[in-house]
Design a protein around this motif. Structure first.
Motif, mmCIF file in Angstrom:
data_model
loop_
_atom_site.group_PDB
_atom_site.id
_atom_site.type_symbol
_atom_site.label_atom_id
_atom_site.label_comp_id
_atom_site.label_asym_id
_atom_site.label_seq_id
_atom_site.Cartn_x
_atom_site.Cartn_y
_atom_site.Cartn_z
ATOM 1 N N ARG A 46 44.815 -44.275 45.930
ATOM 2 C CA ARG A 46 43.431 -44.194 45.438
ATOM 3 C C ARG A 46 43.267 -42.999 44.495
ATOM 4 N NH1 ARG A 46 39.564 -44.121 43.067
ATOM 5 N NH2 ARG A 46 37.417 -44.608 43.629
ATOM 6 N N GLY A 47 43.918 -41.892 44.811
ATOM 7 C CA GLY A 47 43.842 -40.724 43.940
ATOM 8 C C GLY A 47 44.471 -40.979 42.584
ATOM 9 N N LEU A 48 45.612 -41.651 42.561
ATOM 10 C CA LEU A 48 46.266 -41.976 41.291
ATOM 11 C C LEU A 48 45.411 -42.937 40.477
ATOM 12 C CD1 LEU A 48 49.957 -42.368 42.532
ATOM 13 C CD2 LEU A 48 49.006 -40.496 41.159
ATOM 14 N N TYR A 49 44.762 -43.871 41.163
ATOM 15 C CA TYR A 49 43.862 -44.784 40.460
ATOM 16 C C TYR A 49 42.700 -44.005 39.836
ATOM 17 C CZ TYR A 49 40.572 -48.622 39.675
ATOM 18 O OH TYR A 49 39.694 -49.504 39.100
ATOM 19 N N ALA A 50 42.186 -43.001 40.572
ATOM 20 C CA ALA A 50 41.091 -42.174 40.050
ATOM 21 C C ALA A 50 41.530 -41.398 38.817
ATOM 22 C CB ALA A 50 40.592 -41.226 41.132
ATOM 23 N N VAL A 51 42.765 -40.908 38.813
ATOM 24 C CA VAL A 51 43.283 -40.208 37.638
ATOM 25 C C VAL A 51 43.347 -41.173 36.454
ATOM 26 C CG1 VAL A 51 45.300 -39.060 36.649
ATOM 27 C CG2 VAL A 51 44.575 -38.505 38.974
ATOM 28 N N GLY A 52 43.815 -42.389 36.699
ATOM 29 C CA GLY A 52 43.859 -43.387 35.634
ATOM 30 C C GLY A 52 42.468 -43.708 35.099
ATOM 31 N N GLN A 53 41.491 -43.829 36.002
ATOM 32 C CA GLN A 53 40.105 -44.067 35.572
ATOM 33 C C GLN A 53 39.596 -42.923 34.709
ATOM 34 O OE1 GLN A 53 38.092 -44.730 39.425
ATOM 35 N NE2 GLN A 53 37.378 -46.666 38.553
ATOM 36 N N LEU A 54 39.917 -41.703 35.111
ATOM 37 C CA LEU A 54 39.478 -40.534 34.364
ATOM 38 C C LEU A 54 40.055 -40.535 32.952
ATOM 39 C CD1 LEU A 54 38.104 -37.735 34.219
ATOM 40 C CD2 LEU A 54 40.179 -36.777 35.242
ATOM 41 N N LEU A 55 41.340 -40.764 32.834
ATOM 42 C CA LEU A 55 41.979 -40.768 31.522
ATOM 43 C C LEU A 55 41.459 -41.909 30.650
ATOM 44 C CD1 LEU A 55 45.654 -39.973 32.611
ATOM 45 C CD2 LEU A 55 43.971 -38.405 31.619
ATOM 46 N N THR A 56 41.260 -43.077 31.246
ATOM 47 C CA THR A 56 40.732 -44.213 30.493
ATOM 48 C C THR A 56 39.318 -43.929 30.004
ATOM 49 O OG1 THR A 56 42.070 -45.756 31.787
ATOM 50 C CG2 THR A 56 40.184 -46.672 30.596
#
Length: 291
Positions: free
Chosen positions: A242-252
């Motif tokens: 979930r944390g890695l997904y949040a990082v991806g959301q942030l960058l996107t």
């Protein structure tokens, strides 16, 4: 008599009418209202004191302790200060701007009378959505499967919920690390582990007309607390994903505004990730809250 905790912070013009709406609900024995003030400004608190009807009780916390801790203070006040003859099966909880329909609580109690293992229940937004809990994403919404009566749910929502006193005695109150957001899901998961049900009562309508919290605070708390919820109940692997997904959301979101959520604040999201990694929970930091 049904006791109801109403949480208030700096909105006396909202909480006074809300108290009146709850006192007017027609339930056996009437409604006992306990307003918990979460550290409002002196002028706002004075207005609340002057505007509340005599039968409403006011608990003043002095600081903004958050939704879960404020609710817990109200629960403790009710249990530590019973009225003569009081033995409530349920305790209600609502924010300062909840607007229940006149028959809302009566509908909820009638439905719950048929469900001895119901531990948590909330009223109906009328939006056709049901809160469920995903092992990676925490609290999310799914379509309703019933139009009237009991709707099983992963957790109740905080606009108007009832907690069975026996369930609270068994599993405890809200986890105060959450401060606000996701604490209902955590409580529901603990209740489910002890064999209690959670759900909504379709047709028991409540509306919540406004969102008064700063977007940065919402963004921070929703992400940080979702990570805590997933870690506590699904494990570190799920929380890491979930944390890695949040990082991806942030960058996107940084490169594509169309992918940003309604409470988009990149600094708040970074701080949420950092604080979860460090194990820092409770009130949001000043850099996010603006205090």
């Amino acid at each position: 008599m049904l006791p109801v905790v109403i949480l208030h912070w700096n909105r006396p013009e909202r909480v006074v009418p809300t108290v009146a709406r709850f006192l007017a609900q027609e339930v056996p024995g009437g409604v006992r209202v306990v307003v918990v003030d979460n550290g409002s400004e002196p002028e706002a608190l004075a207005t609340v004191r002057a505007g509340l009807p005599a039968e409403a009780e006011l608990v003043e916390l002095g600081t903004n302790q958050g939704f879960g801790p404020g609710a817990n203070a109200g629960y403790r006040h009710i249990l530590d200060h019973p009225r003569p003859g009081d033995d409530p099966e349920w305790i209600g909880l609502a924010p300062q701007d909840a607007e229940p329909a006149p028959d809302c609580l009566a509908r909820m109690l009638a439905t719950l009378a048929e469900r001895p293992r119901a531990g948590l229940a909330s009223a109906d937004f009328g939006d056709g959505a049901t809160p469920v809990i995903d092992p990676y994403f925490g609290g999310i919404l799914a379509p309703a499967t019933v139009t009237e009566g009991w709707q099983p749910a992963g957790h109740p929502h905080g606009t108007l919920m009832l907690a069975r006193r026996a369930m609270l005695a068994e599993v405890g109150f809200f986890d105060e690390r959450y401060f606000a957001y996701c604490e209902e899901a955590d409580l529901a998961l603990r209740a489910a582990a002890a064999g209690w049900e959670s759900g909504l009562v379709r047709g028991a309508i409540v509306v919540n007309p406004e969102m008064g919290t700063r977007s940065a605070v919402v963004d921070y708390l929703q992400l940080r607390n979702t990570l805590l919820l997933v870690q506590e109940h699904s494990g570190r692997y799920h929380a890491t994903v979930r944390g890695l997904y949040a990082v991806g959301q942030l960058l996107t979101g940084l490169v594509s505004p169309s992918h940003r959520g309604p409470y988009w604040d990149p600094r708040a999201r970074v701080r949420a990730l950092v604080d979860h990694t460090r194990g820092r929970y409770g009130p949001p930091p000043a850099v996010v809250s603006g205090r």
